[in-house]
Design an enzyme around this catalytic site. Structure first.
Site, mmCIF file in Angstrom:
data_model
loop_
_atom_site.group_PDB
_atom_site.id
_atom_site.type_symbol
_atom_site.label_atom_id
_atom_site.label_comp_id
_atom_site.label_asym_id
_atom_site.label_seq_id
_atom_site.Cartn_x
_atom_site.Cartn_y
_atom_site.Cartn_z
ATOM 1 N N ARG A 285 -5.760 26.984 30.382
ATOM 2 C CA ARG A 285 -4.749 28.015 30.112
ATOM 3 C C ARG A 285 -5.349 29.423 30.080
ATOM 4 O O ARG A 285 -4.696 30.394 30.430
ATOM 5 C CB ARG A 285 -4.031 27.729 28.780
ATOM 6 N N ASN B 176 8.796 26.376 30.789
ATOM 7 C CA ASN B 176 7.450 25.861 31.071
ATOM 8 C C ASN B 176 6.400 26.967 31.192
ATOM 9 O O ASN B 176 6.705 28.155 31.104
ATOM 10 C CB ASN B 176 7.465 24.969 32.319
ATOM 11 N N ILE B 177 5.152 26.561 31.423
ATOM 12 C CA ILE B 177 4.024 27.508 31.421
ATOM 13 C C ILE B 177 4.143 28.561 32.520
ATOM 14 O O ILE B 177 3.663 29.682 32.348
ATOM 15 C CB ILE B 177 2.662 26.776 31.537
ATOM 16 N N CYS C 119 7.055 17.542 24.578
ATOM 17 C CA CYS C 119 7.509 18.281 25.763
ATOM 18 C C CYS C 119 7.229 17.344 26.931
ATOM 19 O O CYS C 119 7.646 16.196 26.895
ATOM 20 C CB CYS C 119 6.816 19.633 25.876
ATOM 21 N N TRP D 227 0.957 19.025 24.870
ATOM 22 C CA TRP D 227 -0.186 19.863 24.441
ATOM 23 C C TRP D 227 0.096 21.358 24.535
ATOM 24 O O TRP D 227 -0.756 22.168 24.205
ATOM 25 C CB TRP D 227 -1.447 19.500 25.213
ATOM 26 N N ASP D 228 1.298 21.760 24.990
ATOM 27 C CA ASP D 228 1.642 23.186 25.058
ATOM 28 C C ASP D 228 2.782 23.515 24.088
ATOM 29 O O ASP D 228 2.534 23.915 22.965
ATOM 30 C CB ASP D 228 2.025 23.580 26.495
#
Length: 571
Positions: free
Chosen positions: A391, A283-284, A345, A349-350
């Protein structure tokens, strides 16, 4: 002349003389520091040629004061500027000069305009370019290029006012036999209403890549017959296969954990003929931490003795490998397996944007041209709602925000890895990719501002700001790869193995003068392009000559006075 060259709309806000830049590579340099509403500009006349440091304010992550008025020791009182592009900049002020406070306040004001209710510089910038880059991407034209609408897919305007899904574009490509009313029911079962919509269709097999968000299955394992029917319709639109693959970008444990928050993944019991594959991309938050570790080992100095183990400990290349490997599996299923795939995901959007855009780059040579790549970024990233504002944190002083993450940087890194493995397959060069990343942060152009198409329309970005593509397309020779060969129907299968990946030195370590190439590559590119154009011209002249000769030969052959032995022309 110590003042910066100003852009249209740029004004000087502060200037301090007798400031020392503490360069980590060449030592302390004294000069003049200028702050405008767009950049931080330092110039020293002590060096020959003069030393210049020019950084857009948008690249600043945070500004910190170092030392107090009573600090002892040379250069112990000043400012530390932490940047989003790996650099840290350190300036020393004389305590008695009282310039530090003024520079600090102006940096805090103009580097973080959003936090100060000021406009981003993109709204002030008034440069005029020959082409309007906002018109590079036209969704109707792009779908038509792919052959949509056809007997299986239609274009829907259900999201024209962004009511079905506020993070999706106005025009969506959906299965022809699913009416708009049913799309609403599918949207209620998908996280944030992000229903499966078409990204790309194979010109021969009609196998498709569709993207979406996770289904809202929850702990109780909820089902939606409309969603199940919808995925069946996607599968049925491809007559070559009786199966559909669902690629979930997440590690399976994360996908399971999402059930507790109402999300989850498709069960193979509910979705007939569907096979679910987890791609194990983190993940981010994991990616943000990985980049932080990478920055520690590449800037300012590199520790030679433990370089490889230090690089490995960041896991950066491991993440790049997993993203590339995931995109490769998607491309292979579509190309070799002739099977349609759905990619998601959590929110779509990532990691989803990384995977769809990279697989499209592998499958479709159009996206490997300069304009095609611009279309790819506009389509898969901007129109489908990658949250650039969150982001990157444009103009926002909250540097510790948990929403910040290098998602788009990882995508561009993956593209660079592909250009290394296929040096003749891409029309653009490394400088093109670096320029895109620099302007991801700069806030000079409107391209990467906001987090959705709806927000960009609301803010009137195409009217009030300049597109990055206007700038790039006005000087294409700077961004063109002289080795490019246009094999549009070739599919690229990059090797996604750690042995074939390397750290992108030209980006991450570019601030270190010791890492600069011995010969300026940029100038060499231009020479090669000129030589290529010259040779191309010669080839065209020779082809014309051959055509003319063969035409005159055939005319003579057709005349009654032609001798029995034909004249042979050997070229």
């Amino acid at each position: 002349m110590e003042e910066p060259p100003l852009l249209p709309g740029e004004t000087i806000k502060d200037m301090a003389k007798d400031v020392t830049y503490i360069c980590p590579f060449t030592g302390a340099i004294r000069g003049t520091l200028t702050v405008t509403n767009y950049r931080l500009y330092f110039k020293s006349m002590e060096r020959d040629p003069p030393f210049v440091l020019d950084a857009s304010l948008g690249v600043i992550n945070r500004v910190e004061k170092i030392g107090g008025a009573s600090s002892r020791g040379e250069n112990s009182y000043g400012l530390e500027i932490v940047c989003k592009d790996i650099r840290n900049l350190r300036f020393a002020h004389k305590p008695e000069g009282r310039t530090r406070r003024s520079i600090f306040e102006n940096l805090m004001k103009y580097a973080f305009p959003v936090s100060n209710n000021l406009p981003l510089f993109a709204f002030e910038y008034k440069e005029v370019f020959p082409e309007n880059g906002w018109k590079v991407y036209d969704p109707i034209w792009e779908y038509r290029r792919q052959g949509i609408p056809n007997e299986s897919w239609r274009l829907s305007k259900i999201n024209e006012h962004y009511e079905l899904c506020d993070t999706y574009p106005a025009i969506l490509a959906v299965p022809v036999n699913i009416p708009d009313e049913e799309l609403k029911r599918v949207a209620s079962f998908r996280s944030r209403g992000r229903i499966p919509v078409l990204s790309w269709i194979h010109p021969e097999s009609q196998a498709t890549i569709t993207r979406c968000s996770q289904p809202m299955v929850g702990v109780s394992g909820k089902r939606s017959k409309e969603d199940e029917k919808y995925l069946q319709a996607i599968m049925d639109s491809n007559a070559q296969s009786h199966k559909i693959f669902i690629f979930d970008a997440r590690p399976s444990v994360n996908a399971v954990a999402n059930k507790a928050k109402g999300g989850g993944y498709e069960s193979e019991d509910a979705y007939q003929n569907a096979e679910l594959v987890f791609l194990d991309i983190h993940n981010i938050h994991v990616m943000r931490e990985s980049l932080r570790k990478l920055k520690e080992i590449v800037y300012p100095n590199i520790e030679e003795t433990h370089w490889l183990s230090n690089l490995e400990s960041t896991h950066w290349l491991e993440h790049i490998k997993l993203i590339l490997a995931g995109a490769l599996r998607i491309a292979d299923k579509v190309e070799s397996g002739k099977t349609s795939v759905v990619v998601h995901c959590s929110d779509g959007w990532d990691r989803t944007a990384q995977l769809t855009s990279l697989s499209l780059l592998m499958l479709d040579g159009y996206y490997r041209t300069i304009r095609g790549f611009e279309v790819l970024v506009e389509k898969e990233w901007l129109s489908f709602g990658h949250r650039f504002q969150l982001r990157v944190g444009h103009g926002d002083k909250n540097h510790a925000d948990a929403d910040r993450s290098p998602v788009f940087l990882q995508f561009i890194d993956c593209v660079w890895q592909m250009t290394r493995q296929f040096p003749t397959a891409f029309e653009f060069n490394e400088y093109f990719l670096i320029t895109i990343l620099d302007h991801l942060y700069s806030c000079l152009f409107g391209t990467f501002l906001c987090s959705s198409e709806q927000q960009r329309v609301k803010e009137s970005l195409p009217k009030k700001t300049v597109s990055l593509w206007s700038y790039i397309n006005s000087q294409l020779e700077d961004f063109t790869n002289p080795l490019y060969v246009s094999y549009s129907n070739h599919v690229l299968y990059p090797v996604a193995s750690m042995r074939h990946l390397e750290l992108w030195v030209g980006y991450y370590i570019r601030w270190n003068p010791r890492m600069k190439p011995q010969e300026p590559v940029h100038n060499r590119y231009k020479e090669l392009l000129a030589k290529r154009a010259e040779l191309q011209k010669k080839v065209e002249e020779l082809q014309r000559e051959i055509t003319n000769r063969s035409t005159s030969s055939s005319e003579r052959a057709g005349s009654p006075a032609q001798c029995v032995t034909p004249v042979q022309t050997v070229v």
